[in-house]
Design a protein around this motif. Structure first.
Motif, short mmCIF file in Angstrom:
data_model
loop_
_atom_site.label_atom_id
_atom_site.label_comp_id
_atom_site.label_asym_id
_atom_site.label_seq_id
_atom_site.Cartn_x
_atom_site.Cartn_y
_atom_site.Cartn_z
N ILE A 232 -54.35 -31.56 -25.89
CA ILE A 232 -54.69 -32.93 -26.28
C ILE A 232 -54.40 -33.88 -25.12
O ILE A 232 -55.19 -34.79 -24.81
CB ILE A 232 -53.91 -33.34 -27.55
CG1 ILE A 232 -54.41 -32.53 -28.75
CG2 ILE A 232 -54.05 -34.82 -27.81
CD1 ILE A 232 -53.56 -32.70 -30.00
N SER A 233 -53.26 -33.66 -24.45
CA SER A 233 -52.91 -34.50 -23.31
C SER A 233 -53.92 -34.37 -22.18
O SER A 233 -54.14 -35.32 -21.41
CB SER A 233 -51.52 -34.13 -22.78
OG SER A 233 -50.54 -34.29 -23.78
N ALA A 234 -54.55 -33.18 -22.09
CA ALA A 234 -55.56 -32.94 -21.05
C ALA A 234 -56.94 -33.41 -21.49
O ALA A 234 -57.93 -33.17 -20.78
CB ALA A 234 -55.59 -31.46 -20.69
N GLY A 235 -57.03 -34.04 -22.67
CA GLY A 235 -58.31 -34.56 -23.14
C GLY A 235 -59.20 -33.54 -23.79
O GLY A 235 -60.42 -33.73 -23.87
N LYS A 236 -58.61 -32.44 -24.29
CA LYS A 236 -59.40 -31.40 -24.95
C LYS A 236 -59.00 -31.32 -26.42
O LYS A 236 -57.83 -31.47 -26.75
CB LYS A 236 -59.19 -30.04 -24.27
CG LYS A 236 -59.65 -30.04 -22.81
CD LYS A 236 -59.30 -28.74 -22.11
CE LYS A 236 -59.72 -28.79 -20.66
NZ LYS A 236 -59.34 -27.56 -19.92
N TYR A 241 -63.85 -25.49 -32.39
CA TYR A 241 -64.26 -24.11 -32.08
C TYR A 241 -65.06 -24.06 -30.80
O TYR A 241 -64.86 -23.18 -29.95
CB TYR A 241 -65.07 -23.56 -33.26
CG TYR A 241 -65.77 -22.25 -32.97
CD1 TYR A 241 -65.08 -21.05 -33.00
CD2 TYR A 241 -67.14 -22.22 -32.67
CE1 TYR A 241 -65.72 -19.85 -32.74
CE2 TYR A 241 -67.79 -21.03 -32.40
CZ TYR A 241 -67.09 -19.84 -32.44
OH TYR A 241 -67.71 -18.66 -32.18
N ASP A 242 -65.98 -24.98 -30.62
CA ASP A 242 -66.84 -24.97 -29.43
C ASP A 242 -66.04 -25.20 -28.16
O ASP A 242 -66.30 -24.57 -27.12
CB ASP A 242 -67.94 -26.04 -29.56
CG ASP A 242 -68.93 -25.71 -30.67
OD1 ASP A 242 -69.12 -24.50 -30.94
OD2 ASP A 242 -69.50 -26.65 -31.26
N VAL A 243 -65.04 -26.10 -28.24
CA VAL A 243 -64.20 -26.37 -27.06
C VAL A 243 -63.41 -25.14 -26.68
O VAL A 243 -63.35 -24.75 -25.50
CB VAL A 243 -63.26 -27.56 -27.34
CG1 VAL A 243 -62.19 -27.68 -26.25
CG2 VAL A 243 -64.06 -28.85 -27.44
#
Length: 582
Positions: A232-236, A241-243
């Motif tokens: 989350i901190s890395a913007g993901k 599921y797709d990510v």
């Protein structure tokens, strides 16, 4: 004949596993395991439930269940006042030998337990495993060499960790785990090291270490939450599921198979999409074999050798990368056109490509059993009511079958000769008396149906015992003693063999060592071989009995078990009791 099970090395490593502290209140559980314990105990003991829970957790922690379909085994064991297990009895064996080994090892590796309440006598653990047939495999004990190497690496890890050299500690623990992947203590300590070392890193390096830890225990929710927080901190978005699937594919492109497999696993938890099973299975293969690719690439940096190119081709082939494998085989043939292994590898891949143009794998319908996120069927550990240890049956049929060996009724007063061992390397003062005492123990167990007199001349003896420093021609590799008979068949009973004389030969030096065998072990060996001389020609199927086939590294028997005594009585039942006491 009694065999050694490399008991010094195994005992050392079991101590390493168990001496690092008492079991944690929340021991790490297998995601598919639940355990219950029942014990023989007195009533109204307030400590029973708490101790029962501790034993349950410790057994669970050290159990690596053999993935057999509906395997069932019951193990009964006794915990001494100091918490150590004094014997282990497989009271109800499973049809799967791997399951039997796994449950016996779980008890032995769990020792020592915390000191038990005075009310506890025996504990029986009923282990049940039920896996999908796809996940079936046999549990095997690691070789002695792997045990000793792992013990050395483990000790090195402890030293490096105390001195703050976490990278060295992690490297040693990884090697120890590769040698002993079924060792849950090593696995859990490796997870702890990954987490501890990750705190010294940032960004993708930190996440990479956490992913490797999560692959070892995908049910570790705190670990998953920490990894998801970093994403989350890395913007993901970790819940997409797709990510997660896109990350897995990106890692696979750059050969980061540990990260790829973890992301595939997290994708699978979010959505069990059957279409990605081929990708997951391929990632499993590459993860398990890519270390060999790196190894041979490093070798080629030192020398451009056709053998190295061929080995690299084999490694690529194991990773299911046929194009790279073909390229390496062709390079090897350029350097040596007569290289047979490279030639056969190239022919094999070319014929496989012609037969299956798309290189389709046959293992694309089911997840591989080495995928850490695979969901097996129900697997439980539970315990039934324990049989009273005092009520013990004999093992005569198991040891002797239908062919009995028994001294005649008029030959049960033995002349016993024991060599003084003066000129035998490794002989220790007291060995001779151990042998005499061991024979007296068997005589007492027979309720004086047998008697003996110690003689000083082997010519006057029915049973003669000798000490040897090295294996005789009759000893097999690993055996510590051997018994030989001269016997006749009974004229009216074709299945009855009657000894006329017996000879015992026992090693004074431990196998592959210049050290004398300890008095404790020698007592067990003497009891075992003398049991053979009296007619127990085979072995007990139960660990903990003197007549078990191997000398246990966990519990060297210092006296006859209830079953040993019941067996010698059964063998000589009907023979007259003598009033004479020895």
């Amino acid at each position: 004949m009694l065999k050694s099970r490399n008991f010094i090395l195994i005992y050392l490593f079991s101590l390493i596993w168990c001496c690092l502290g008492t079991v944690k209140a929340q021991a790490t559980h297998h995601s598919h395991s639940i355990a219950k314990i029942a014990v023989i105990q007195r009533h109204n003991n307030t400590d029973s439930a708490a101790y029962e829970q501790i034993v349950k957790q410790q057994l669970e922690h050290f159990w690596c269940p053999a993935k057999a379909t509906k395997a069932h085994a019951t193990v009964t064991f006794r915990i001494n006042k100091d918490g150590r297990v004094s014997w282990v009895e497989l009271t109800d064996a499973a049809a799967d030998s791997g399951a039997n080994l796994s449950v016996v090892d779980a008890v032995n590796y769990s020792s020592p337990f915390p000191a038990p309440p005075s009310s506890f006598i025996d504990i029986a653990a009923e282990f049940n495993s039920d896996f999908h047939p796809q996940f079936r495999f046999a549990y095997t004990r690691p070789p002695a060499g792997d045990l000793s190497t792992s013990a050395r690496l483990y000790l090195s890890t402890i030293s490096d960790r105390k001195s703050g050299h976490l990278e060295n500690a992690l490297h040693s623990m990884q090697q120890a785990y590769r040698l002993l992947p079924s060792n849950t203590r090593v696995r859990d300590d490796l997870i702890d090291l990954y987490i501890e070392y990750s705190r010294t890193k940032h960004g993708d390096q930190e996440m990479c270490l956490l992913r490797q830890a999560l692959l070892l225990n995908p049910s570790n929710q705190p670990l998953r939450q920490r990894l998801n927080g970093l994403l989350i901190s890395a913007g993901k978005n970790p819940a997409s599921y797709d990510v997660r699937l896109r990350q897995a594919r990106d890692y696979e492109k750059v050969c980061q198979y540990e990260d790829a497999l973890c992301e595939y696993g997290e994708s699978w938890l979010l959505k069990q999409d059957q279409s990605i099973i081929p990708e997951i299975n391929l990632a499993c293969k590459r993860r398990s074999n890519y270390a060999d690719v790196c190894r041979w690439k490093d070798a080629l940096k030192v020398a451009d050798n056709p053998d190295y190119h061929t080995e690299l081709g084999h490694a690529y082939e194991a990773c299911d990368e046929p194009e790279n494998a073909i390229a390496e085989y062709r390079t090897a043939l350029k350097l040596n056109s007569a290289h047979r292994l490279a030639m056969s590898g190239l022919e094999r891949l070319q014929s496989a490509a012609a037969a299956v143009p798309n290189n389709a794998s046959g293992n694309n319908r089911e997840l591989r059993d080495d995928f850490p996120y695979s969901k097996a069927a129900n697997c439980t550990v539970s315990v039934t009511v324990v049989k009273n240890r005092k009520v013990s049956v004999d093992y005569l049929k198991a040891a002797c079958g239908h062919h009995m060996t028994r001294w005649a009724n008029n030959q049960t007063s033995f002349g016993l000769y024991v060599d003084d061992g003066q000129n035998t390397p490794g002989y220790c003062p007291g060995y001779r008396q151990l042998m005499i005492n061991a024979f007296a123990t068997w005589v007492k167990a027979s309720e004086n149906r047998l008697t003996y007199t110690v003689v000083n001349n082997p010519q006057e003896a029915n049973i003669a015992c000798y000490w040897v420093a090295g294996r005789t021609k009759d000893m097999k590799q690993g055996e510590l003693g051997v018994t030989k008979w001269r016997a006749l068949y009974h004229k009216n009973e074709p299945n009855l063999l009657m000894p006329q004389s017996a000879q015992v030969f026992i090693l004074t030096l431990a196998p592959n060592s210049s050290k004398s065998i300890s008095y404790t072990a020698m007592k067990a060996i003497c009891l075992h071989e003398l049991g053979h001389t009296l007619g127990i020609t085979g072995h007990s199927p139960y660990p903990g009995d003197v007549m078990y086939a191997t000398l246990s590294p966990y519990d060297i028997p210092n006296n006859l078990s209830d079953r040993d005594i019941a067996t010698i009585k059964h063998l000589y039942q009907g023979y007259s009791h003598l009033d004479r006491k020895l």
